[in-house]
Design an enzyme around this catalytic site. Structure first.
Site, mmCIF file in Angstrom:
data_model
loop_
_atom_site.group_PDB
_atom_site.id
_atom_site.type_symbol
_atom_site.label_atom_id
_atom_site.label_comp_id
_atom_site.label_asym_id
_atom_site.label_seq_id
_atom_site.Cartn_x
_atom_site.Cartn_y
_atom_site.Cartn_z
ATOM 1 N N TYR A 197 -11.525 -1.395 -1.599
ATOM 2 C CA TYR A 197 -12.716 -0.923 -0.869
ATOM 3 C C TYR A 197 -12.444 -0.654 0.608
ATOM 4 O O TYR A 197 -13.253 -1.002 1.463
ATOM 5 C CB TYR A 197 -13.877 -1.929 -1.011
ATOM 6 C CG TYR A 197 -14.044 -2.512 -2.388
ATOM 7 C CD1 TYR A 197 -14.247 -1.688 -3.491
ATOM 8 C CD2 TYR A 197 -13.983 -3.883 -2.606
ATOM 9 C CE1 TYR A 197 -14.397 -2.219 -4.767
ATOM 10 C CE2 TYR A 197 -14.133 -4.423 -3.881
ATOM 11 C CZ TYR A 197 -14.342 -3.581 -4.959
ATOM 12 O OH TYR A 197 -14.484 -4.105 -6.226
ATOM 13 N N HIS A 198 -11.334 0.030 0.906
ATOM 14 C CA HIS A 198 -10.992 0.314 2.302
ATOM 15 C C HIS A 198 -10.724 1.799 2.543
ATOM 16 O O HIS A 198 -9.698 2.152 3.116
ATOM 17 C CB HIS A 198 -9.744 -0.479 2.720
ATOM 18 C CG HIS A 198 -9.909 -1.956 2.659
ATOM 19 N ND1 HIS A 198 -8.841 -2.829 2.582
ATOM 20 C CD2 HIS A 198 -11.021 -2.732 2.675
ATOM 21 C CE1 HIS A 198 -9.277 -4.075 2.548
ATOM 22 N NE2 HIS A 198 -10.602 -4.043 2.603
ATOM 23 N N PRO A 199 -11.607 2.715 2.155
ATOM 24 C CA PRO A 199 -11.338 4.136 2.399
ATOM 25 C C PRO A 199 -11.367 4.471 3.884
ATOM 26 O O PRO A 199 -12.232 3.996 4.620
ATOM 27 C CB PRO A 199 -12.469 4.842 1.651
ATOM 28 C CG PRO A 199 -13.585 3.839 1.599
ATOM 29 C CD PRO A 199 -12.894 2.504 1.472
ATOM 30 N N ASP B 261 -6.498 4.508 1.086
ATOM 31 C CA ASP B 261 -7.180 3.291 0.643
ATOM 32 C C ASP B 261 -6.122 2.273 0.250
ATOM 33 O O ASP B 261 -4.971 2.628 -0.041
ATOM 34 C CB ASP B 261 -8.098 3.596 -0.547
ATOM 35 C CG ASP B 261 -8.891 2.384 -1.026
ATOM 36 O OD1 ASP B 261 -9.255 1.547 -0.183
ATOM 37 O OD2 ASP B 261 -9.142 2.274 -2.244
#
Length: 551
Positions: free
Chosen positions: A470-472, A296
């Site tokens: 918010y980038h898993p 992330d």
């Protein structure tokens, strides 16, 4: 929206950034019967269509899965909220709308890791295929696609000052970070048109909903993939308290994201053997990599009080907010068209880096966190994140109950190399802030504060003030090694007729916001699916038996 049969050619689980693309593109062929299953509801909430609506839809259980990470030692044992879209459009319906593809080297690296077909030159046509670029078509951009990509409809002087300061600090101006080169400073573009968000539900499903060969079921929670003799044959899901089973003649396609896809695989008996045995889940395929390799982007937020008025001054009382609302209603312009950020910077944390390794999101406002009210003073936010972290986390079920959220171990800053980048990134942020013409308008550094000076103190600030962006990704990574989950055609190792199409397949996270790359993955996957089942060589593909990896 309902299902009218028990058998389909393809079942797509998850109507998010990739799932909507896959369902729509497959159903363009009237002879292909597709079922799309979404755990969330229809996208009827008006805040889902107003760009700044993410302030209302994130952390809202009606539209958000509301995941929370485990206590993380790397960030002082804090637990972070991880919003993921639970609605048609998935996270594309509540993200920050920013359109970023990443760097050429990201995709060439995927290819070098043994994933044929994923080099930059090979994926670029799929980015272009989706895109309807407001600036028109060129060598790097498409026009006429379903996904609207437009310039921002909001400009504020503090943002222009930030750009000038970045340029004066040695960062080149770049009007198109999705073009030939990513490095530089400029204004973001967003997935929006005429003041309205363009989620993948709007871009890809809106025109497809009327097709008789596409069924869409919402409020339907997938519980597991049905597998017989190492072959995916269907999906079990729960709707209105009842369990249903539907079957796929050709494939089951999981598009549930970096948290949902590994969870469903594990619940279906595909994953680390010891984990499945712990929860009495019958083993179908021992794949140790399912849920591992989690990556992330961790952002460090710096907030500066200014003498220059910012959006804080336009939003800090009810009457001003009413004026903003009226402006949007009558002109589809103003603060309600705001994407998550206005200005990007892609640059190097130190001179030894061969390519940009940090990204800035500059906002002409400030708040303690998204969804909170703005601060009662003029200020802007300069968030900086590491683009390619070395730290790796994991997603693992903690129950055989599909409705129990899995444990998310983010493992931020667990690698010392990431700690150094965090320190250097804060220094770059301060260098920009201390450069004219921005410096003349800064009153003070509100967060983290000028009392943080030494490298040890800056790392402490990163641990205290950082947040997810918010980038898993990458929990079902593509590859050939023992920790990979899918092959280069996104087929799950050891299980036939099961494919994963979402951000979880990224072997390594891309250099920037992940929505555009996930849409590209959906576009490319559809071509591979059609080739595997309907092209003259499909029979050859079908004869290539895949066996579980031995450990």
């Amino acid at each position: 929206m309902s299902f009218h049969a028990e058998k389909y050619d393809f079942i797509v689980v998850g109507a998010g950034s990739a799932g909507c693309v896959v369902a729509s593109r497959l159903s363009e062929n009237p002879f292909i019967k597709v079922l799309l299953i979404e755990a969330g509801s229809k996208d009827n909430n008006p805040w889902l269509h107003i760009p700044v609506g993410y302030f209302k839809t994130m952390h809202n259980p009606k539209t958000d899965w509301c995941f929370i990470t485990e206590p993380d030692p790397g960030i002082n044992n804090r637990q972070l909220q991880w919003p993921r879209g639970k609605v048609l459009g998935g996270s594309s319906a509540l993200n920050g709308l920013l359109y970023i593809r990443g760097q050429r080297e990201d995709y060439d690296r995927w290819s070098d890791l043994g994933n044929a077909g994923w080099s930059y030159d090979e994926v670029l046509p799929y980015f272009k295929k989706s895109e309807d670029q407001e600036r028109g078509e060129d060598a790097y951009h498409g026009a006429g696609g379903p996904l609207k990509v437009s310039d921002l409809r909001l400009r504020r002087p503090i943002a222009d000052m930030f750009i000038e300061a970045a340029k004066n600090s040695g960062i080149p101006y770049n009007n198109d970070c999705n073009g030939k080169d990513q490095e530089g400073v400029g204004f973001y573009q967003q997935t929006a048109s005429n003041g309205l968000r363009c989620s993948t539900a709007k871009a890809f499903l809106k025109s497809a909903k009327s097709r008789t060969n596409l069924d869409i079921v919402t409020c339907s929670h997938a519980t597991k993939v049905l597998i017989e003799n190492q072959r995916a044959v269907g999906v079990e899901f729960e709707k209105n308290g009842e369990r249903h089973r539907v079957f796929a003649e050709k494939e089951v396609i999981l598009s549930c994201g970096a948290i949902g896809s590994p969870q469903i695989l594990q619940l279906s008996g595909i994953g680390p053997k010891a984990l499945l045995e712990k929860y009495d889940i019958p083993l179908v395929c021992d794949l140790p990599g399912v849920g591992e390799n989690l990556q992330d982007h961790l952002q460090i937020r710096l907030v500066y009080k200014t003498s220059q008025r910012t959006l804080n001054d336009e939003l800090n009382n009810i009457f001003k907010r009413m004026a903003v609302g009226l402006q949007y209603i009558f002109t589809q312009s103003g603060p309600l068209t705001l994407a998550a950020s206005q200005v990007y910077v892609f640059t190097k944390s130190n001179e030894d880096e061969p390519r940009p390794d940090i990204q800035f999101h500059m906002q002409p406002l400030s708040a303690d966190k998204p969804g909170d009210g703005v601060h009662p003073f003029s200020a802007f936010t300069s968030s900086v994140c590491q683009l390619r972290p070395y730290s790796r986390g994991r997603v693992r079920i903690v129950s055989s109950d599909p409705k129990v959220h899995p444990a998310i171990d983010s493992c931020y800053l667990s690698d010392q190399r990431d700690q150094q980048v965090a320190i250097d990134a804060i220094k770059v942020a301060r260098r920009i802030a201390n450069t004219s013409p921005l410096a003349e308008h800064i009153i003070s550094e509100h967060v983290p504060g000028e009392n943080y000076q030494t490298d040890e103190e800056l790392l402490a600030a990163a641990r205290k003030y950082s947040q997810t962006i918010y980038h898993p990704t990458s929990t079902c990574k593509m590859g050939k090694d023992a920790t990979s989950v899918v092959d280069e055609r996104l087929r799950v190792h050891g299980v036939k007729n099961l494919r994963i199409v979402d951000a979880s397949i990224m072997p390594e996270i891309t250099s920037g916001n992940t929505n555009a790359p996930t849409i590209m993955i959906g576009e490319k996957a559809v071509d591979m699916i059609i080739q595997d089942h309907f092209s003259p060589s499909a029979e050859d593909h079908a004869q290539k038996e895949r066996t579980p990896q031995t450990q």
